[in-house]
Design an enzyme around this catalytic site. Structure first.
Site, PDB file in Angstrom:
ATOM      1  N   LYS A 174       0.653  -0.430  -0.398  1.00 38.58           N
ATOM      2  CA  LYS A 174      -0.276   0.389   0.158  1.00 38.58           C
ATOM      3  C   LYS A 174       0.827   0.935  -0.336  1.00 38.58           C
ATOM      4  O   LYS A 174       2.092   0.983   0.331  1.00 38.58           O
ATOM      5  CB  LYS A 174      -0.824  -0.508   1.321  1.00 38.58           C
ATOM      6  CG  LYS A 174      -1.891  -0.913   1.261  1.00 38.58           C
ATOM      7  CD  LYS A 174      -3.233  -1.139   0.670  1.00 38.58           C
ATOM      8  CE  LYS A 174      -3.938  -2.352   0.329  1.00 38.58           C
ATOM      9  NZ  LYS A 174      -4.155  -2.675  -0.748  1.00 38.58           N
ATOM     10  N   HIS A 304     -10.221  -8.369  -8.304  1.00 44.71           N
ATOM     11  CA  HIS A 304     -10.015  -8.165  -6.815  1.00 44.71           C
ATOM     12  C   HIS A 304     -10.099  -8.893  -5.857  1.00 44.71           C
ATOM     13  O   HIS A 304     -11.963  -9.385  -5.588  1.00 44.71           O
ATOM     14  CB  HIS A 304     -10.871  -6.775  -6.284  1.00 44.71           C
ATOM     15  CG  HIS A 304     -10.575  -5.879  -5.105  1.00 44.71           C
ATOM     16  ND1 HIS A 304     -11.764  -6.268  -4.440  1.00 44.71           N
ATOM     17  CD2 HIS A 304      -9.607  -5.629  -4.441  1.00 44.71           C
ATOM     18  CE1 HIS A 304     -11.619  -5.823  -2.977  1.00 44.71           C
ATOM     19  NE2 HIS A 304      -9.967  -4.950  -3.080  1.00 44.71           N
TER      20      HIS A 304
END
Length: 373
Positions: A174, A304
């Protein structure tokens, strides 16, 4: 006589995470840390005794709404032929038309839609990928769960090494922190640690257009597989512009909840990697509709989350896809996906190839029984 749907069991399940995680939305103050995943499971039984299982999910909000919405409209599926999945899908959407054709409405219907596809493949005694028409028996797999922002660089390195030792082929971390220099330092450290191992980054929508352009330019040097959601998820024009400007592919689409929202990317001239999420887009039926259009547009695919579903859908995509590895849902299923040599392998079991555990039952907060048991 054709078979007919006899009974549906809906289950509202709350699955706590062992440790809360934070992405850029938390560090910018827009959301709280993620501490649980809420799921909507649907189990289908037909008059001929065939069964199917599917699920949808939510994070931070929306789980009770999904359960309530499907409980309200699911009666229209009773008595219909389970083979007529597209017809059933449309009847469910019309039954709930007053709340629209995206968001909670589609996510609620998704659980039943997935269950019907699972049933259809089980009845054919085929893995879902084979029923759809597989292009491959395995897909490239990358791990995300070890790369969240609450973890320090050394912890992320340790988790990345463990993932690679477990057979996973790539790592995603991230980014999108308030101080962009911290992002660049973390990426450089992980790239140095991983060497030639493929690396992706995910900004979780936290840059504006100016910052996104600057960050994409800085990140070009690291030869990343992709830069994910640099902009607001619904900024189709902005994502399209970035995808045509930089060599590093731009990935987007995980938050979108209808085929139309995904098509806005293609219509804007997007040239990146699409990340549709079957539980979010409304199930396997709309996922396949968009996947056909995405393949026609020459776009790469990396669905996803929800690897238990997306492994099959990715295996049926014409060009080589990626599957995202999250171990979070493992307590809910008896079986584990086979991972080796950097790839996740399609199970040879019928349907999705997964059965529910007693742990899933124990985590169930509410159930609804629809139709005749």
């Amino acid at each position: 006589m054709p078979d007919a749907i006899r009974h549906l069991t809906l289950s509202h399940v709350v699955l706590p995470l062992d440790n809360p995680v934070s992405d850029a939305k938390v560090l910018t103050g827009r959301q709280k840390p993620l501490s649980e995943t809420v799921l909507l499971f649907v189990e289908v039984l037909t008059e001929d005794g065939h069964r199917g299982m599917g699920f949808s999910y939510s994070k931070r909000a929306g789980g009770p709404a999904q359960f309530t919405h499907l409980r309200e409209i699911a009666e229209v599926a009773i008595g219909q032929d389970p083979s007529d999945i597209a017809k059933i899908y449309e009847s469910l959407m019309w039954a709930g038309a007053s709340v629209g054709r995206s968001g909670v409405a589609t996510q609620a219907v998704a659980a039943l839609d997935v269950a019907l596809w699972d049933l259809k493949a089980r009845r054919a005694d085929l893995p879902l990928a084979k029923l759809l028409g597989a292009h491959r028996d395995s897909c490239r797999v990358y791990n995300t769960s070890g790369g969240f922002l609450q973890a320090g660089v050394e912890e992320i390195k340790e988790k990345a090494t463990a993932s690679l030792e477990a057979g996973i082929g790539a790592i995603k971390i991230k980014v999108g922190q308030p101080d962009w220099r911290t992002d660049l330092d973390r990426v450089a450290a992980l790239k140095d640690h991983l060497g030639d191992v493929p690396l992706m980054v995910d900004a979780n929508q936290q840059w504006d257009r100016a910052r996104a352009r600057r960050m994409c330019r800085e990140l070009e040097q690291h030869d990343l597989v992709w830069i994910e959601e640099p902009l607001d998820a619904w900024d189709a024009v902005g994502h399209a512009d970035l995808s045509r400007t930089f060599d590093t592919p731009i990935a987007a689409g995980e938050m979108l909840t209808s085929v139309g929202e995904h098509m806005a990317l293609i219509d804007a001239g997007y040239r990146g990697i699409v990340q549709p999420d079957a539980p979010r887009i409304g199930g396997i039926t709309p996922f396949l509709r968009f996947a056909t259009l995405a393949a026609h547009a020459g776009l790469a695919l990396a669905p996803h989350f929800a690897m238990e579903i997306h492994l099959h859908l990715a295996a049926a995509y014409p060009t080589e896809p990626w599957v995202e590895h999250f171990e979070w849902l493992a307590p809910l299923f008896e079986e584990k996906p086979e991972i080796r040599d950097g790839r996740m392998w399609v199970p040879d079991r019928p349907g999705l190839g997964f059965t529910l555990t007693q742990r899933m039952r124990d985590l169930t907060k509410e159930t609804a029984s629809i139709g005749r048991p």
